[in-house]
Design an enzyme around this catalytic site. Structure first.
Site, PDB file in Angstrom:
ATOM      1  N   ARG A   1       0.816  -1.211   0.000  1.00 24.19           N
ATOM      2  CA  ARG A   1       0.000   0.000   0.000  1.00 24.19           C
ATOM      3  C   ARG A   1       0.853   1.267   0.000  1.00 24.19           C
ATOM      4  NH1 ARG A   1      -5.589  -0.148   1.594  1.00 24.19           N
ATOM      5  NH2 ARG A   1      -6.383  -2.158   0.986  1.00 24.19           N
TER       6      ARG A   1
ATOM      7  N   ARG B   1      -3.230   6.947   1.062  1.00 27.99           N
ATOM      8  CA  ARG B   1      -3.702   8.165   1.731  1.00 27.99           C
ATOM      9  C   ARG B   1      -2.707   8.791   2.704  1.00 27.99           C
ATOM     10  NH1 ARG B   1      -9.250   5.446   3.221  1.00 27.99           N
ATOM     11  NH2 ARG B   1      -7.659   3.862   3.536  1.00 27.99           N
TER      12      ARG B   1
ATOM     13  N   ARG C   1      -6.236  12.262  -5.445  1.00 27.63           N
ATOM     14  CA  ARG C   1      -7.473  11.611  -5.027  1.00 27.63           C
ATOM     15  C   ARG C   1      -8.570  12.637  -4.724  1.00 27.63           C
ATOM     16  NH1 ARG C   1     -11.389   9.877  -3.299  1.00 27.63           N
ATOM     17  NH2 ARG C   1     -11.745   8.105  -1.919  1.00 27.63           N
TER      18      ARG C   1
ATOM     19  N   ASP D   1      -6.922  -2.254  -7.378  1.00 21.40           N
ATOM     20  CA  ASP D   1      -7.457  -2.884  -6.173  1.00 21.40           C
ATOM     21  C   ASP D   1      -7.777  -4.336  -6.463  1.00 21.40           C
ATOM     22  OD1 ASP D   1      -8.398  -1.945  -3.340  1.00 21.40           O
ATOM     23  OD2 ASP D   1      -9.814  -3.456  -4.021  1.00 21.40           O
TER      24      ASP D   1
ATOM     25  N   TYR E   1     -14.926 -11.304  -0.090  1.00 15.91           N
ATOM     26  CA  TYR E   1     -15.632 -10.047  -0.368  1.00 15.91           C
ATOM     27  C   TYR E   1     -16.903 -10.307  -1.179  1.00 15.91           C
ATOM     28  CZ  TYR E   1     -11.778  -7.451   1.565  1.00 15.91           C
ATOM     29  OH  TYR E   1     -10.857  -6.947   2.433  1.00 15.91           O
TER      30      TYR E   1
HETATM   31  O1  CP3 Z   1      -0.041  -1.389  -2.608  1.00 18.58           O
HETATM   32  C1  CP3 Z   1      -0.312  -0.457  -3.385  1.00 18.58           C
HETATM   33  O2  CP3 Z   1       0.135   0.697  -3.230  1.00 18.58           O
HETATM   34  C2  CP3 Z   1      -1.141  -0.765  -4.611  1.00 18.58           C
HETATM   35  C3  CP3 Z   1      -2.544  -0.535  -4.527  1.00 18.58           C
HETATM   36  C4  CP3 Z   1      -3.452  -1.431  -3.696  1.00 18.58           C
HETATM   37  C5  CP3 Z   1      -4.662  -0.945  -3.137  1.00 18.58           C
HETATM   38  N1  CP3 Z   1      -5.335  -1.984  -2.574  1.00 18.58           N
HETATM   39  C6  CP3 Z   1      -5.106   0.458  -3.187  1.00 18.58           C
HETATM   40  C7  CP3 Z   1      -6.208   0.928  -2.316  1.00 18.58           C
HETATM   41  C8  CP3 Z   1      -3.386  -2.796  -3.405  1.00 18.58           C
HETATM   42  C9  CP3 Z   1      -2.295  -3.801  -3.722  1.00 18.58           C
HETATM   43  C10 CP3 Z   1      -4.594  -3.143  -2.705  1.00 18.58           C
HETATM   44  C11 CP3 Z   1      -4.911  -4.511  -2.267  1.00 18.58           C
HETATM   45  C12 CP3 Z   1      -6.114  -4.739  -1.465  1.00 18.58           C
HETATM   46  N2  CP3 Z   1      -7.331  -4.125  -1.561  1.00 18.58           N
HETATM   47  C13 CP3 Z   1      -6.214  -5.765  -0.493  1.00 18.58           C
HETATM   48  C14 CP3 Z   1      -5.151  -6.757  -0.134  1.00 18.58           C
HETATM   49  C15 CP3 Z   1      -4.057  -6.195   0.678  1.00 18.58           C
HETATM   50  C16 CP3 Z   1      -4.445  -5.749   2.050  1.00 18.58           C
HETATM   51  O3  CP3 Z   1      -4.214  -4.563   2.346  1.00 18.58           O
HETATM   52  O4  CP3 Z   1      -4.892  -6.575   2.828  1.00 18.58           O
HETATM   53  C17 CP3 Z   1      -7.519  -5.694   0.032  1.00 18.58           C
HETATM   54  C18 CP3 Z   1      -8.089  -6.585   1.124  1.00 18.58           C
HETATM   55  C19 CP3 Z   1      -8.219  -4.674  -0.657  1.00 18.58           C
HETATM   56  C20 CP3 Z   1      -9.655  -4.282  -0.500  1.00 18.58           C
HETATM   57  C21 CP3 Z   1      -9.816  -2.876  -0.103  1.00 18.58           C
HETATM   58  N3  CP3 Z   1      -9.501  -1.784  -0.886  1.00 18.58           N
HETATM   59  C22 CP3 Z   1     -10.339  -2.386   1.119  1.00 18.58           C
HETATM   60  C23 CP3 Z   1     -10.791  -3.261   2.266  1.00 18.58           C
HETATM   61  C24 CP3 Z   1     -10.344  -0.992   1.037  1.00 18.58           C
HETATM   62  C25 CP3 Z   1     -10.924  -0.035   2.042  1.00 18.58           C
HETATM   63  C26 CP3 Z   1     -10.054   0.150   3.202  1.00 18.58           C
HETATM   64  C27 CP3 Z   1      -9.001   1.175   2.900  1.00 18.58           C
HETATM   65  O5  CP3 Z   1      -7.829   0.914   3.166  1.00 18.58           O
HETATM   66  O6  CP3 Z   1      -9.408   2.251   2.445  1.00 18.58           O
HETATM   67  C28 CP3 Z   1      -9.773  -0.630  -0.215  1.00 18.58           C
HETATM   68  C29 CP3 Z   1      -9.539   0.745  -0.725  1.00 18.58           C
HETATM   69  C30 CP3 Z   1      -8.168   1.083  -1.239  1.00 18.58           C
HETATM   70  N4  CP3 Z   1      -7.375   0.273  -1.990  1.00 18.58           N
HETATM   71  C31 CP3 Z   1      -7.498   2.333  -1.052  1.00 18.58           C
HETATM   72  C32 CP3 Z   1      -6.276   2.243  -1.736  1.00 18.58           C
HETATM   73  C33 CP3 Z   1      -5.228   3.303  -1.888  1.00 18.58           C
HETATM   74  C34 CP3 Z   1      -8.050   3.541  -0.342  1.00 18.58           C
HETATM   75  C35 CP3 Z   1      -9.014   4.214  -1.260  1.00 18.58           C
HETATM   76  C36 CP3 Z   1      -9.053   5.706  -1.127  1.00 18.58           C
HETATM   77  O7  CP3 Z   1      -8.194   6.414  -1.690  1.00 18.58           O
HETATM   78  O8  CP3 Z   1      -9.999   6.185  -0.492  1.00 18.58           O
END
Ligand code: CP3
Length: 349
Positions: free
Chosen positions: A23, A27, A36, A72, A149
């Site tokens: 990640r 943010r 964003r 994502d 999910y």
């Molecule tokens: O790693 C990186 O920088 C690449 C981008 C990436 C995102 N999500 C961006 C994201 C990657 C590799 C993921 C994987 C992901 N997404 C996983 C597996 C890894 C982990 O962290 O466990 C999972 C379970 C998700 C599902 C997901 N996406 C959730 C549960 C959420 C909401 C919670 C949160 O952290 O906001 C997201 C949103 C998300 N994915 C954001 C980002 C940058 C935040 C969105 C925003 O900008 O508001």
């Protein structure tokens, strides 16, 4: 040309320990928030120029040794035919949640270059813009974590609906998993063809299982994906692309995880890295494993933990430094910048 990360994935000697951060685009970076602020999250994922821009931010700001595609794990689920929304507070919402044969039957195995072309376009653009500066990692959710999910419809605490389907309707679960497994396989092939130089499978929720259930209901599908990818690369004469398998809550499952067929295994912070390496075997190539919240410590304390992890990693065939899970939005960016510097400095031989 920095190929330190790829060398470490292959178990080759490196001048220093490479680092990237799960990640790493997100943010906690004001530069991400600025982009964003103009578009919602899904639009960001689906606009190659913007997705590429935020992918490259951590390379410039943190000086990490690899870029990871900004996207994502739920993008392929939308392509399979489910409705996907991201809510500020609730996180992702998928509907209608899969609970019966009818909803599972409606799902398709999408052609990635058709339904997820924006992902492949982002990869192609990134390879051009990165111009070899650092390698690009592609990724997918592992089949089981993706399924949670789809079945729960959102993030979950005890995964009751998922486990209930597994235990009460095993045939329905298998038919769903077959579709997800085929989708993940085709999706990763398309990413590799577009230019991904390594791929990571995220099995964030794999740790909710007993070892036996993990093997039967999560790992078996991961093995299928990895076997297919390796056979395909071999038959297409594509140079091998390292496959990284990350499971959340690794400690109870290492004897299973080590049979995945992946080249690199992601380790969380709940186990000492040297113990994990011992259990995987001396040719282990590992990625991890700093507690993400350790980045809230003062920098001299972070430094101690970095040295500790680097020391414990010395028995591995290869080590890629990372956190044990994703960096949190509240993390001070300066500490992340300092972490990368520390890993580079203290690991240099
Ligand atoms: O790693 C990186 O920088 C690449 C981008 C990436 C995102 N999500 C961006 C994201 C990657 C590799 C993921 C994987 C992901 N997404 C996983 C597996 C890894 C982990 O962290 O466990 C999972 C379970 C998700 C599902 C997901 N996406 C959730 C549960 C959420 C909401 C919670 C949160 O952290 O906001 C997201 C949103 C998300 N994915 C954001 C980002 C940058 C935040 C969105 C925003 O900008 O508001």
């Amino acid at each position: 040309m920095n190929d330190t990360f790829l060398k470490a994935c292959r178990g080759e000697k490196t001048e220093y320990t490479p680092i990237w951060i799960m990640r790493q685009a997100g943010r906690y970076l004001p530069q991400y928030q600025k982009v964003r602020g103009k578009v919602d999250f899904l639009t960001l994922c689906k606009t190659p120029e913007l997705a590429a821009e935020v992918t490259i931010q951590p390379i410039d700001i943190l000086k990490v040794d690899a870029a990871i595609l900004f996207s994502d794990i739920l993008i392929p689920v939308e392509a399979m035919g489910m409705d996907l929304e991201f809510h500020e507070k609730k996180g992702p919402v998928l509907s209608p949640a899969l609970r019966d044969e009818g909803t599972v039957k409606k799902l398709s195995v999408p052609d990635p270059e058709d339904k997820m072309k924006f992902v492949m376009d982002t990869i192609r653009l990134l390879r051009k813009e990165l111009a070899g500066r650092v390698p690009l990692i592609g990724f997918s959710g592992a089949p089981f974590t993706t399924a949670t999910y789809m079945i729960e419809g959102s993030t979950s605490k005890n995964f009751l609906n998922t486990k209930r389907m597994i235990f009460q309707s095993p045939d329905l679960y298998r038919s769903l998993m077959d579709k997800i497994t085929a989708t993940v396989t085709e999706y990763l092939k398309a990413q590799i063809k577009a230019g991904a130089q390594a791929v990571q499978l995220f099995d964030t929720w794999g740790g909710i299982f007993s070892p036996q259930d993990f093997r039967d209901y999560a790992l078996s599908y991961v093995k299928k994906v990895i076997t297919e990818l390796k056979t395909w690369q071999h038959s297409e004469k594509i140079p091998p692309v390292p496959i990284i398998y990350f499971v959340g809550e690794t400690a109870g499952l290492l004897e299973e995880i080590k049979t995945s067929g992946a080249d690199v295994h992601g380790i969380d912070w709940r186990i000492n890295l040297d113990d994990a390496i011992k259990r995987i075997g001396s040719n282990a190539i590992v990625q991890g494993n700093l507690d993400p919240i350790a980045l809230f410590l003062p920098q001299n304390k972070i430094e101690q933990r970095v040295k500790d992890i680097l020391g414990r990693a010395s028995s591995a065939q290869g080590h890629i430094f990372n956190l044990g899970h994703g960096v949190l939005p509240e993390t001070p960016p300066d500490n992340v910048i300092a972490l990368v510097e520390m890993v580079h400095n203290y690991s240099r031989k």
